[in-house]
Design a protein around this motif. Structure first.
Motif, PDB file in Angstrom:
ATOM      1  N   ARG A 189      15.669   8.035  -6.445  1.00 37.03           N
ATOM      2  CA  ARG A 189      15.564   9.157  -5.525  1.00 37.03           C
ATOM      3  C   ARG A 189      16.564  10.261  -5.845  1.00 37.03           C
ATOM      4  N   SER A 190      17.231  10.182  -6.978  1.00 37.96           N
ATOM      5  CA  SER A 190      18.307  11.126  -7.281  1.00 37.96           C
ATOM      6  C   SER A 190      17.791  12.501  -7.678  1.00 37.96           C
ATOM      7  N   ALA A 191      16.556  12.606  -8.154  1.00 38.11           N
ATOM      8  CA  ALA A 191      16.000  13.896  -8.578  1.00 38.11           C
ATOM      9  C   ALA A 191      14.982  14.371  -7.551  1.00 38.11           C
ATOM     10  N   ARG A 192      14.525  15.613  -7.745  1.00 38.23           N
ATOM     11  CA  ARG A 192      13.546  16.167  -6.810  1.00 38.23           C
ATOM     12  C   ARG A 192      12.246  15.369  -6.853  1.00 38.23           C
ATOM     13  N   THR A 193      11.838  14.962  -8.036  1.00 36.70           N
ATOM     14  CA  THR A 193      10.622  14.162  -8.200  1.00 36.70           C
ATOM     15  C   THR A 193      10.973  12.679  -8.177  1.00 36.70           C
ATOM     16  N   ILE A 194      10.289  11.950  -7.329  1.00 35.77           N
ATOM     17  CA  ILE A 194      10.528  10.507  -7.218  1.00 35.77           C
ATOM     18  C   ILE A 194       9.982   9.813  -8.466  1.00 35.77           C
ATOM     19  N   THR A 195      10.760   8.955  -9.059  1.00 37.38           N
ATOM     20  CA  THR A 195      10.294   8.178 -10.207  1.00 37.38           C
ATOM     21  C   THR A 195      10.547   6.697  -9.959  1.00 37.38           C
ATOM     22  N   GLU A 223       0.836  -1.204   0.000  1.00 36.24           N
ATOM     23  CA  GLU A 223       0.000   0.000   0.000  1.00 36.24           C
ATOM     24  C   GLU A 223       0.875   1.259   0.000  1.00 36.24           C
ATOM     25  N   TYR A 224       1.936   1.253   0.807  1.00 36.11           N
ATOM     26  CA  TYR A 224       2.848   2.408   0.849  1.00 36.11           C
ATOM     27  C   TYR A 224       3.571   2.572  -0.489  1.00 36.11           C
ATOM     28  N   PHE A 225       3.980   1.462  -1.074  1.00 30.52           N
ATOM     29  CA  PHE A 225       4.667   1.504  -2.359  1.00 30.52           C
ATOM     30  C   PHE A 225       3.763   2.124  -3.430  1.00 30.52           C
ATOM     31  N   VAL A 226       2.508   1.673  -3.499  1.00 33.60           N
ATOM     32  CA  VAL A 226       1.575   2.208  -4.491  1.00 33.60           C
ATOM     33  C   VAL A 226       1.310   3.687  -4.238  1.00 33.60           C
ATOM     34  N   ALA A 227       1.179   4.072  -2.980  1.00 28.22           N
ATOM     35  CA  ALA A 227       0.929   5.481  -2.651  1.00 28.22           C
ATOM     36  C   ALA A 227       2.079   6.365  -3.110  1.00 28.22           C
ATOM     37  N   VAL A 228       3.325   5.954  -2.840  1.00 30.30           N
ATOM     38  CA  VAL A 228       4.491   6.742  -3.267  1.00 30.30           C
ATOM     39  C   VAL A 228       4.560   6.794  -4.795  1.00 30.30           C
ATOM     40  N   ALA A 229       4.272   5.681  -5.437  1.00 29.97           N
ATOM     41  CA  ALA A 229       4.314   5.639  -6.904  1.00 29.97           C
ATOM     42  C   ALA A 229       3.286   6.581  -7.505  1.00 29.97           C
ATOM     43  N   GLU A 230       2.098   6.655  -6.900  1.00 31.68           N
ATOM     44  CA  GLU A 230       1.047   7.513  -7.441  1.00 31.68           C
ATOM     45  C   GLU A 230       1.249   8.972  -7.077  1.00 31.68           C
ATOM     46  N   GLU A 231       1.752   9.244  -5.886  1.00 34.41           N
ATOM     47  CA  GLU A 231       1.974  10.626  -5.461  1.00 34.41           C
ATOM     48  C   GLU A 231       3.300  11.195  -5.971  1.00 34.41           C
ATOM     49  N   ARG A 232       4.248  10.270  -6.257  1.00 31.73           N
ATOM     50  CA  ARG A 232       5.598  10.652  -6.701  1.00 31.73           C
ATOM     51  C   ARG A 232       6.275  11.581  -5.693  1.00 31.73           C
ATOM     52  N   ASN A 233       5.948  11.337  -4.432  1.00 31.44           N
ATOM     53  CA  ASN A 233       6.491  12.179  -3.364  1.00 31.44           C
ATOM     54  C   ASN A 233       6.254  11.463  -2.040  1.00 31.44           C
ATOM     55  N   PHE A 234       7.323  11.302  -1.242  1.00 27.86           N
ATOM     56  CA  PHE A 234       7.195  10.578   0.015  1.00 27.86           C
ATOM     57  C   PHE A 234       6.325  11.337   1.021  1.00 27.86           C
ATOM     58  N   THR A 235       6.450  12.666   1.036  1.00 26.96           N
ATOM     59  CA  THR A 235       5.686  13.459   2.002  1.00 26.96           C
ATOM     60  C   THR A 235       4.190  13.354   1.737  1.00 26.96           C
ATOM     61  N   ARG A 236       3.802  13.534   0.481  1.00 28.02           N
ATOM     62  CA  ARG A 236       2.379  13.447   0.153  1.00 28.02           C
ATOM     63  C   ARG A 236       1.846  12.027   0.380  1.00 28.02           C
ATOM     64  N   ALA A 237       2.654  11.032   0.042  1.00 25.29           N
ATOM     65  CA  ALA A 237       2.231   9.648   0.264  1.00 25.29           C
ATOM     66  C   ALA A 237       2.047   9.372   1.753  1.00 25.29           C
ATOM     67  N   ALA A 238       2.944   9.911   2.579  1.00 28.12           N
ATOM     68  CA  ALA A 238       2.832   9.717   4.025  1.00 28.12           C
ATOM     69  C   ALA A 238       1.553  10.358   4.560  1.00 28.12           C
ATOM     70  N   GLU A 239       1.229  11.560   4.058  1.00 27.40           N
ATOM     71  CA  GLU A 239      -0.001  12.224   4.481  1.00 27.40           C
ATOM     72  C   GLU A 239      -1.227  11.419   4.053  1.00 27.40           C
ATOM     73  N   ARG A 240      -1.181  10.905   2.857  1.00 27.43           N
ATOM     74  CA  ARG A 240      -2.307  10.097   2.344  1.00 27.43           C
ATOM     75  C   ARG A 240      -2.517   8.840   3.165  1.00 27.43           C
ATOM     76  N   MET A 241      -1.412   8.218   3.616  1.00 29.17           N
ATOM     77  CA  MET A 241      -1.511   6.965   4.358  1.00 29.17           C
ATOM     78  C   MET A 241      -1.540   7.174   5.873  1.00 29.17           C
ATOM     79  N   HIS A 242      -1.527   8.446   6.292  1.00 23.49           N
ATOM     80  CA  HIS A 242      -1.588   8.768   7.721  1.00 23.49           C
ATOM     81  C   HIS A 242      -0.441   8.114   8.498  1.00 23.49           C
ATOM     82  N   ILE A 243       0.750   8.310   8.006  1.00 25.80           N
ATOM     83  CA  ILE A 243       1.963   7.786   8.636  1.00 25.80           C
ATOM     84  C   ILE A 243       3.040   8.850   8.482  1.00 25.80           C
ATOM     85  N   SER A 244       4.063   8.803   9.320  1.00 25.90           N
ATOM     86  CA  SER A 244       5.136   9.780   9.201  1.00 25.90           C
ATOM     87  C   SER A 244       5.970   9.506   7.951  1.00 25.90           C
TER      88      SER A 244
END
Length: 298
Positions: free
Chosen positions: A50-56, A7-28
């Motif tokens: 993770r080398s660029a500003r946008t996660i791919t 679930e976390y993997f899919v959230a990060v993939a769809e949000e392309r951002n760890f912070t937004r994915a964390a907010e979506r999943m209600h986790i730090s």
């Protein structure tokens, strides 16, 4: 590998951002990052660049994403299947039917459902069609067999019968020798018909209103048998559906009403998202009504 990691993997993939994915999943953010790292270690490959500003996604990440989504969908399906099974082991199903109903396929469907799901408590209520429809809308009933002039707004409908109105009279009645009649012909005679709130009465009243006619209703009864018996005794002209009138052809002559063209419907109605028990009963109803000689299209 755990479902929450997927679930976390899919959230990060769809949000392309760890912070937004964390907010979506209600986790730090640190928590979701740690879980993704753990998943990558278990898989033996990095899933994100993770080398660029946008996660791919990496090549491995792209390959894993479709399967992760499928795994999550399968897990949700398992949950739904268990919930539906639990709902059919115990629970309650409230069914309505028009007053005076003698529609045996409905009774057969109820019996078949009860045999298959004895843990579900069945309740059955008679009422006029307007009240039944409102009870289905409010959730007081799960489904109902009703007479109606048209499919009710906001409800799913399975039309069982669609047929026109006819007048029925005993052999000695002045109208008996007529091949066809009009609504105006009925204006000179007292009627025996269904009460307001029923499908047949609604169709009749609408047809009369469209032609500016006011018919004289002498007697009202909720059951076709009662209407036929009263008519056979000379108390008025019966207004019934075609299939109803056929039951009494040994004592009443059916006369098509030329200008009452809108059909009366007999239909099952239910809310767009029925509960599991209602879906199972609907399946039984479809089966029993499909072999009923009077069913639409039979």
């Amino acid at each position: 590998m755990e479902l929450r990691q997927l679930e976390y993997f899919v959230a990060v993939a769809e949000e392309r951002n760890f912070t937004r994915a964390a907010e979506r999943m209600h986790i730090s953010q640190s928590g979701i990052s740690a879980q993704i790292r753990q998943l990558e270690r278990e898989l033996g490959a990095e899933l994100f660049d993770r080398s660029a500003r946008t996660i791919t996604l990496t090549v491995a990440g792209k390959a894993a994403l479709e399967h992760a989504r499928a795994a999550l969908a399968a897990a949700r399906a398992v949950g739904r299947a268990v919930e539906e099974t639990a709902g059919l082991i115990r629970g309650r199903l409230a069914v309505g039917m028009v007053v005076g109903c003698t529609i045996t396929p409905l009774f057969e469907a109820l019996a078949g459902f009860h045999r298959a799901h004895p843990g579900v408590e069945l309740s059955l209520r008679e009422d006029d069609s307007d009240q039944l429809i409102e009870s289905v809308r409010s959730g007081a009933l799960d489904l109902a067999l009703v007479g109606t002039a048209a499919p009710p707004d906001g409800l799913e409908t399975l039309t069982v019968i669609s047929e026109r109105l006819v007048a029925a009279v005993p052999a000695e009645h002045p109208l008996a020798g007529r091949g066809r009649i009009t609504l105006r012909d009925l204006a000179d005679h007292p009627l025996v018909c269904m009460p307001p709130g029923t499908g047949l009465r609604t169709v009749l009243d609408r047809a009369c209103a469209a032609r500016g006619l006011g018919l004289k209703t002498a007697l009202e009864a909720g059951a076709a048998d009662a209407i036929a018996d009263l008519t056979a005794r000379g108390l008025g002209v019966a207004v019934l559906s075609e299939s109803m009138a056929r039951h009494y052809r040994d004592r009443l002559t059916a006369l098509p009403i030329e200008d009452a063209t809108d059909p009366a419907l007999l239909a099952l109605v239910w809310k767009p998202t029925p509960n599991p028990a209602a879906r199972k009963l609907l399946a039984h109803c479809r089966k029993t009504f499909a072999t009923w000689p009077q069913a639409l299209g039979a």
